[in-house]
Write a protein that holds these residues in place. Sequence first.
Motif, mmCIF file in Angstrom:
data_model
loop_
_atom_site.group_PDB
_atom_site.id
_atom_site.type_symbol
_atom_site.label_atom_id
_atom_site.label_comp_id
_atom_site.label_asym_id
_atom_site.label_seq_id
_atom_site.Cartn_x
_atom_site.Cartn_y
_atom_site.Cartn_z
ATOM 1 N N SER A 1 -37.662 -10.997 29.301
ATOM 2 C CA SER A 1 -38.985 -11.006 29.949
ATOM 3 C C SER A 1 -40.073 -10.532 29.001
ATOM 4 N N TRP A 2 -39.734 -9.605 28.071
ATOM 5 C CA TRP A 2 -40.727 -9.148 27.099
ATOM 6 C C TRP A 2 -41.077 -10.278 26.138
ATOM 7 N N LYS A 3 -40.069 -10.993 25.689
ATOM 8 C CA LYS A 3 -40.280 -12.063 24.703
ATOM 9 C C LYS A 3 -41.064 -13.228 25.323
ATOM 10 N N ASP A 4 -40.873 -13.435 26.626
ATOM 11 C CA ASP A 4 -41.534 -14.551 27.293
ATOM 12 C C ASP A 4 -42.980 -14.248 27.687
ATOM 13 N N GLU A 5 -43.395 -12.994 27.527
ATOM 14 C CA GLU A 5 -44.768 -12.635 27.907
ATOM 15 C C GLU A 5 -45.792 -13.380 27.050
ATOM 16 N N ASP A 6 -46.917 -13.728 27.672
ATOM 17 C CA ASP A 6 -48.030 -14.320 26.924
ATOM 18 C C ASP A 6 -48.949 -13.194 26.461
ATOM 19 N N THR A 7 -48.387 -12.313 25.629
ATOM 20 C CA THR A 7 -49.080 -11.114 25.145
ATOM 21 C C THR A 7 -48.809 -10.958 23.655
ATOM 22 N N PHE B 1 -45.132 -11.021 19.047
ATOM 23 C CA PHE B 1 -44.465 -10.210 18.019
ATOM 24 C C PHE B 1 -42.946 -10.408 18.071
ATOM 25 N N LEU B 2 -42.351 -10.357 19.257
ATOM 26 C CA LEU B 2 -40.901 -10.512 19.390
ATOM 27 C C LEU B 2 -40.462 -11.925 18.999
ATOM 28 N N ARG B 3 -41.289 -12.925 19.329
ATOM 29 C CA ARG B 3 -40.935 -14.291 18.939
ATOM 30 C C ARG B 3 -40.980 -14.457 17.417
ATOM 31 N N ALA B 4 -41.952 -13.805 16.782
ATOM 32 C CA ALA B 4 -42.035 -13.866 15.308
ATOM 33 C C ALA B 4 -40.833 -13.167 14.671
ATOM 34 N N SER B 5 -40.459 -12.033 15.245
ATOM 35 C CA SER B 5 -39.294 -11.314 14.727
ATOM 36 C C SER B 5 -38.031 -12.150 14.862
ATOM 37 N N GLU B 6 -37.901 -12.830 16.013
ATOM 38 C CA GLU B 6 -36.728 -13.680 16.229
ATOM 39 C C GLU B 6 -36.690 -14.827 15.220
ATOM 40 N N LYS B 7 -37.860 -15.341 14.880
ATOM 41 C CA LYS B 7 -37.928 -16.428 13.899
ATOM 42 C C LYS B 7 -37.389 -15.974 12.539
ATOM 43 N N PHE B 8 -37.821 -14.783 12.096
ATOM 44 C CA PHE B 8 -37.334 -14.260 10.816
ATOM 45 C C PHE B 8 -35.828 -14.011 10.877
ATOM 46 N N SER B 9 -35.368 -13.491 12.019
ATOM 47 C CA SER B 9 -33.946 -13.192 12.161
ATOM 48 C C SER B 9 -33.104 -14.449 12.078
ATOM 49 N N LYS B 10 -33.538 -15.514 12.752
ATOM 50 C CA LYS B 10 -32.799 -16.778 12.722
ATOM 51 C C LYS B 10 -32.814 -17.414 11.336
ATOM 52 N N ALA B 11 -33.860 -17.124 10.571
ATOM 53 C CA ALA B 11 -33.935 -17.670 9.206
ATOM 54 C C ALA B 11 -33.093 -16.877 8.224
ATOM 55 N N GLY B 12 -32.377 -15.876 8.761
ATOM 56 C CA GLY B 12 -31.547 -15.052 7.885
ATOM 57 C C GLY B 12 -32.358 -14.160 6.980
ATOM 58 N N ILE C 1 -34.365 -3.639 7.546
ATOM 59 C CA ILE C 1 -35.827 -3.484 7.524
ATOM 60 C C ILE C 1 -36.461 -4.224 8.692
ATOM 61 N N LEU C 2 -35.984 -5.452 8.938
ATOM 62 C CA LEU C 2 -36.541 -6.232 10.037
ATOM 63 C C LEU C 2 -36.263 -5.553 11.378
ATOM 64 N N ASP C 3 -35.057 -5.017 11.560
ATOM 65 C CA ASP C 3 -34.719 -4.338 12.819
ATOM 66 C C ASP C 3 -35.613 -3.123 13.036
ATOM 67 N N GLN C 4 -35.829 -2.334 11.965
ATOM 68 C CA GLN C 4 -36.664 -1.139 12.098
ATOM 69 C C GLN C 4 -38.118 -1.518 12.349
ATOM 70 N N ALA C 5 -38.597 -2.564 11.668
ATOM 71 C CA ALA C 5 -39.975 -2.995 11.870
ATOM 72 C C ALA C 5 -40.187 -3.508 13.290
ATOM 73 N N THR C 6 -39.180 -4.208 13.810
ATOM 74 C CA THR C 6 -39.280 -4.710 15.182
ATOM 75 C C THR C 6 -39.328 -3.563 16.173
ATOM 76 N N LEU C 7 -38.466 -2.563 15.963
ATOM 77 C CA LEU C 7 -38.470 -1.398 16.858
ATOM 78 C C LEU C 7 -39.816 -0.687 16.824
#
Length: 413
Positions: A334-340, A345-356, A391-397
């Motif tokens: 629900s946080w990731k689906d927010e139009d906020t 931010f969470l969608r961008a983080s997920e993009k980096f994560s999927k790109a390895g 680093i990505l996990d800590q930045a996301t948190l």
Amino acid sequence: MPGESFRFIHASDFHLEAPLGDLDAVPSHLREAMADAPRRAAKAVFEAALADNIDFLVLSGDLLSPQSAGPHGMSLLLDYFEKLNSKKTPVFWVAGLADDPQKWPDAAPLPPNVTLFPKNRVVAIPVERAGRTICVVVGRSSEGRSALHVPSYRVEPTEEYTVAIGYGASDADALAEGRFEYWALGGEHNRKAMEGGAEGGAFYCGSPQGRSLCEPGPHGYTVVDVDADQTTRVHSIECDAFRYCQVEIDASEIAAVGGIRNLLGERITRLQHENGGRHLLIGWDISITSGENLHALGDSEALLAWLRREFGSGTPSAWTASLVIRPPKHYPKSWKDEDTILGDFLRASEKFSKAGQRELNLAPYTEEHGSIRSPTAALLADVSPSAREAILDQATLLGVELLRGGKPNLVSS
């Protein structure tokens, strides 16, 4: 024919030149005890050798670096060597990497009861009592290798019980090829049994005092009893004054006990009971399995201060050496689906994560902030692939907590 029963102590890795580690701050009330802990543990080994009807003492490397430990450390060894000499107790010393025989100063000769084995060959020495050989000790100091070279330990076969002393990494199959009754090994700071390495046992006895959170649990030395039928009994004796404890916690456990402070307090009480009257140096590793658990932790810096204030000043002390919060891998959908901004931010983080994390490039951020010094900028610009995920996990948190209006719950140590 039956032989003679005998007893010896096996100890190693004193590292009298090395202080306790993994401490970002040294509490004033523990400063002297921490400074003296390695010497106190080494003294316990020698005092046992003097008092416990020991036939000989085996030391398997890395007792001290003479240059780093200085006269203070060397005098401890020499004083106890002399005390054992007065009791005619042999000492067999195989040097490791720190205590290279060539580094021992000529101006500090060893007493005649101490055998410091050479680096270039194996030496076999019979141990006698009342004119009768009770066993044979075989040893060779390290040539600077990290691994023990078992084939170099070939000696003439004997019917006597044989103790082999060695320094360096090895495996049970290699040790078994030596065909010795007991392997007294050094170079590992944690106690380790090598099953099948010798009929009577093959052991890294570990350091008498742990030095870091990578060396948790009991530390001490080993007493070995051999009866007339060559049956070997091995006893591990604890002598550490400070004990490192690495504790892993899942944040999902918090709700069941009424809060993070209750949970940590219960764990500390249990650790104190399990470890007797020793001071504890604790590393907490708390994993957040879900973003929904974030609120249960609160401010990590405040939690660290509370732990040290509440449990670190007692006698014995339970001092928190580090507190690490492991970020969650997943946040509520629900946080990731927010139009906020949070959703973006969470969608961008997920993009980096999927790109390895291949697209994770921090160099431009160092250019935007002129206050970042060049060494730091160089480190940020050249992040190793193995570190990018963390680093990505800590930045996301950090971003999630800031965007949800909370205080950053970063790694504390």
